[in-house]
Motif scaffolding. Structure first.
Motif, short mmCIF file in Angstrom:
data_model
loop_
_atom_site.label_atom_id
_atom_site.label_comp_id
_atom_site.label_asym_id
_atom_site.label_seq_id
_atom_site.Cartn_x
_atom_site.Cartn_y
_atom_site.Cartn_z
N SER A 295 0.85 -1.20 0.00
CA SER A 295 0.00 0.00 0.00
C SER A 295 0.87 1.24 0.00
N THR A 296 0.32 2.30 -0.54
CA THR A 296 1.00 3.58 -0.53
C THR A 296 -0.01 4.62 -0.08
N PHE A 297 0.43 5.87 0.06
CA PHE A 297 -0.46 6.87 0.65
C PHE A 297 -1.62 7.24 -0.29
N ASP A 298 -2.58 7.93 0.26
CA ASP A 298 -3.81 8.32 -0.45
C ASP A 298 -3.49 9.42 -1.46
N ASP B 14 -9.28 10.33 -1.38
CA ASP B 14 -10.61 9.75 -1.17
C ASP B 14 -10.70 9.02 0.16
N GLY B 15 -9.68 9.18 1.02
CA GLY B 15 -9.71 8.56 2.33
C GLY B 15 -9.25 7.11 2.36
N LYS B 16 -8.67 6.62 1.24
CA LYS B 16 -8.22 5.24 1.16
C LYS B 16 -6.79 5.19 0.63
N ASP B 17 -6.00 4.26 1.15
CA ASP B 17 -4.67 4.05 0.60
C ASP B 17 -4.77 3.44 -0.80
#
Length: 207
Positions: A120-123, A127-130
């Motif tokens: 995973s990486t940052f949003d 949209d509030g999701k990674d």
């Protein structure tokens, strides 16, 4: 001095690009396949020498669906180990696919490749999701594909995809960069005479 592996990589990369015309082996616009592509009546069995291994691994992720709970990915694929115990780019079928299952009603992903890792990486699109980065090994010797995906309306959307060289950067750190208020994914690329591999930024589409 240029290593033999780099020389071989250069030659195969050129031939592959010439033959294929495109690095994208996608089944749809987001680079994903369907369950039907796993069916051996559609994706025919292919003879191989050696033994068939079934790979099953789990990788921890951040919150990719916005429920404030960290998620994980279950990765499944098959690969052939030759009689001399070397790994070859075969899977016992005409086309090799990898399944990624997440749980929490997050849709699974089926994608072409010989091996795969996900992180995973940052949003990026706020949209509030990674978002998730997927590296997958394809046919080119010493090269692979690094793709950025976002979960949008419970469907996976491809935000960007680039070539990367299989080097020491196994975790593909610092491949997402922000500059001037925009996000970029960093690609590996040959120079004009195919003597040096450098990095360049490719703009990520966030909408």
């Amino acid at each position: 001095m240029e290593s033999n592996a780099l020389k071989i990589s250069k030659i195969i990369f050129i031939v592959f690009c010439f033959l294929c015309g495109s690095k994208n082996l996608a089944q749809d616009v987001n680079g994903l396949a369907s369950m039907a592509d796993l069916d051996s009546t559609e994706n025919l069995l292919r003879p191989y020498e050696g033994k068939l291994e079934r790979i099953l691994k789990t990788q921890l992720l951040g919150d990719i669906n916005g429920d404030q709970i960290k998620d994980s990915a279950l990765i499944q694929y098959k690969r052939v180990v030759a009689p001399d115990s070397t790994y070859v780019k075969e899977c016992g079928q005409n086309v090799c696919y990898i399944r990624i299952q997440f749980g929490s009603n997050i849709p699974e992903m089926i994608i072409e490749g010989y091996s795969l890792s996900v992180k995973s990486t940052f949003d990026i699109n706020h949209d509030g999701k990674d978002e998730i980065l997927i590296f997958r090994e394809l046919q080119q010797y010493n090269w692979g594909d690094l793709s950025l995906y976002s979960l949008y309306k419970n469907e996976w959307k491809l935000l960007g995809s680039v070539n990367v060289f299989l080097g020491d950067d196994e975790d593909y750190e610092n491949r997402i960069v922000k500059s001037g208020g925009k996000f970029y994914i960093v690609e590996d690329a040959w120079n004009k005479d195919f003597s040096v591999i450098s990095r360049k930024k490719v703009l990520i589409k966030t909408k």
